[in-house]
Design an enzyme around this catalytic site. Structure first.
Site, PDB file in Angstrom:
ATOM      1  N   LYS A  19       0.839  -1.200   0.000  1.00 44.00           N
ATOM      2  CA  LYS A  19       0.000   0.000   0.000  1.00 44.00           C
ATOM      3  C   LYS A  19       0.878   1.256   0.000  1.00 44.00           C
ATOM      4  O   LYS A  19       2.025   1.214   0.442  1.00 44.00           O
ATOM      5  CB  LYS A  19      -0.880   0.029   1.257  1.00 44.00           C
ATOM      6  CG  LYS A  19      -1.977  -1.018   1.298  1.00 44.00           C
ATOM      7  CD  LYS A  19      -2.747  -0.918   2.608  1.00 44.00           C
ATOM      8  CE  LYS A  19      -3.854  -1.938   2.701  1.00 44.00           C
ATOM      9  NZ  LYS A  19      -4.950  -1.665   1.752  1.00 44.00           N
ATOM     10  N   ARG A  26     -10.499 -11.455   1.808  1.00 40.95           N
ATOM     11  CA  ARG A  26     -11.339 -12.520   1.257  1.00 40.95           C
ATOM     12  C   ARG A  26     -10.650 -13.878   1.320  1.00 40.95           C
ATOM     13  O   ARG A  26     -11.310 -14.916   1.347  1.00 40.95           O
ATOM     14  CB  ARG A  26     -11.738 -12.167  -0.177  1.00 40.95           C
ATOM     15  CG  ARG A  26     -10.597 -12.090  -1.159  1.00 40.95           C
ATOM     16  CD  ARG A  26     -10.940 -11.263  -2.391  1.00 40.95           C
ATOM     17  NE  ARG A  26     -11.004  -9.836  -2.074  1.00 40.95           N
ATOM     18  CZ  ARG A  26     -11.313  -8.895  -2.964  1.00 40.95           C
ATOM     19  NH1 ARG A  26     -11.592  -9.224  -4.220  1.00 40.95           N
ATOM     20  NH2 ARG A  26     -11.334  -7.624  -2.615  1.00 40.95           N
TER      21      ARG A  26
END
Length: 495
Positions: free
Chosen positions: A278, A352
């Site tokens: 990130k 996920r």
């Protein structure tokens, strides 16, 4: 903060601060009229001077009123009686809380018997009042060398007539439990990631089991997860020195053998993005990526405090997503606990991956319904901002139950579509499924991914990326959402 329901009349109650509502146009309800009469019309005389008109959120503090046992009176504007809705009620209560915070005295009494809030009965009105007052007293100063000033306000008295007493008492009991759950969730979210790692969350679950009866806690460590074939989960945790785990919580408050409800929480205690790193700006807020798991823990705390007559399973998918020589690479293919293979195109779509194996593990409990909670996608913030959680699912009845619970709790969600056409975006030439679906409809394709692991039960997914915490500035911090929504959903099931 203690909340006490009393049937005493406002003029006769001894309290540090008596809070009296005033409608727009200086309209007084019956309870305020009685207090005004006791003072010989002093309150109405002051209002006629024009210091307070009664608009939403206006306040006026009065001292030394004759013939009242209250040390002071706080007049609180509630607006027009036919326009007062949940949003305005929040503003009204917020204004009262802000004023009371700066006053002396250990207690305050609210005389809101006559206040009508749109689409809220006495129970719902008072419950939101109590939740907001309790939440307003929250402070996180654990790591400050100079602590916040101690809160002088220890007790809130809720005045009502005898016919309202059962609803007021039930509202206060439920709201106090929800507020405790929210504070627990906020504390966990606000902790620094060097302290709040997967093992720490597991320990908090164990402590919850020691504090309340009826909770059984089991920890599935990485060795056990490897035996279970949780390849997607381990692909996330393998890059960190902190071992991942799934925390399994079982509360049996219902009938023996009754199918449980299940809550699944994403607990990424820090998310660097892994190899798909990130940007550095604002990365400190990625400590909040475990707020799904924290909200499940907070909901369990509320349920345990209320000892709801239901069976409930909680599964916390806890890991840290770090870049290292052991970390998963973009392009890696892993085999999930369900046997499906996943091509990992972006290691920053890790939530996920831990959730899919946890959802598969949930099958063994034969749940009546499963709700997973996750700070899953930035796309949800783009779509819904920071006011509303995203909601998707494979059972419309379950989705409607959650939407209704959110409305009643004042913790709203909004349904997004889960059409089959979106599933095609997850096609992979090398594996059964890719872990991302491209730049379009990111919240929906993330839910599509999870739906492939939730075919054995009624399932819904809450994306709380926009609602779990407030970003930047002095107000930065965890919100405690969606504990009110989840607790209301379970209250509805227990009834």
């Amino acid at each position: 903060m203690e909340f006490v329901v009393k049937t005493a009349k406002a003029p006769t109650l001894k309290t540090a601060t008596l809070v009296l509502p005033v409608g727009e146009g200086r309209i007084l309800g019956e309870s305020v009229q009685a207090a005004d009469a006791a003072t010989g019309g002093a309150i109405s005389a002051i209002l006629k001077r024009g210091d307070l008109n009664g608009k939403v959120g206006q306040t006026l503090l009065l001292h030394n009123l004759p013939n009242l046992k209250a040390e002071r009176v706080l007049l609180l504007g509630i607006g027009k009686s036919d326009e007062l809705d949940t949003r305005q009620w929040r503003k009204v209560v917020g204004a009262a809380a802000s004023t009371l915070k700066n006053l002396g005295g250990g207690d305050a009494a609210f005389a809101v018997e006559d206040v009508q809030v749109k689409d809220r009965d006495a129970y719902a009105k008072v419950r939101l009042l109590v939740e907001l007052l309790a939440d307003s007293s929250y402070a996180f100063d654990r790591f400050k060398s100079k602590k916040a000033d101690p809160r002088a306000l220890k007790k809130i008295i809720l005045l009502c007539d005898k016919s309202q007493q059962p609803d007021y008492e039930r509202a206060a009991r439920h709201a106090s439990a929800i507020a405790s759950g929210m504070a627990f969730t906020r504390d966990l979210g606000n902790l620094p990631p060097n302290l709040c790692h997967p093992s720490f969350i597991a320990e908090q679950a164990k402590q919850l089991g020691k504090s309340f009866k009826g909770l059984k806690v089991e920890i599935l460590d990485e060795k056990k997860l490897r035996e279970l074939g949780a390849g997607a989960f381990l692909a996330v945790s393998q890059g960190s020195e902190q071992p991942g785990c799934i925390v399994v919580m079982q509360y049996n408050g219902g009938q023996k053998g009754e199918q449980p409800y299940a809550l699944v929480g994403k607990g990424i205690t820090f998310d660097t993005g892994g190899i798909s790193l990130k940007p550095g700006l604002g990365m400190d807020e990625m400590k909040y990526d475990m707020c799904g798991a924290a909200s499940v823990l907070g909901t369990f705390r509320a349920v345990l405090e209320l000892q709801l007559p239901i069976n409930l399973v909680g599964l916390l998918a806890c890991a840290e997503n770090m870049p290292s020589g052991k970390a998963t690479r973009p392009g890696d293919i892993v085999t999930t606990m369900s046997g499906q293979t996943v091509e990992i195109l972006n290691t920053d779509a890790e939530g996920r991956l831990v959730l899919c194996d946890t959802l598969t593990y949930a099958e063994r409990f034969k749940p009546r319904a499963v709700v997973d909670v996750a700070t899953l996608t930035g796309a949800c913030i783009v779509a819904l901002g920071s006011n509303t959680s995203g909601l998707l699912g494979n059972d419309q009845n379950l989705v409607q139950q959650l939407l209704g619970a959110g409305e009643l709790a004042g913790d709203r969600a909004w349904q997004l579509p889960l059409f089959d056409e979106y599933q095609e975006q997850l096609d992979s030439p090398f594996a059964d499924i890719a872990n991302i679906g491209g730049p379009k409809a990111g919240t929906i394709t993330a839910a599509c991914f999870l739906s492939r692991f939730a075919k054995q039960f009624s399932w819904a997914h809450l994306d709380i990326a926009g609602t779990a915490w407030i970003s930047g500035g002095k107000e930065k911090g965890a919100t405690g959402r969606p504990v009110p929504l989840l607790t209301q959903y379970l209250l509805d099931r227990s009834n």
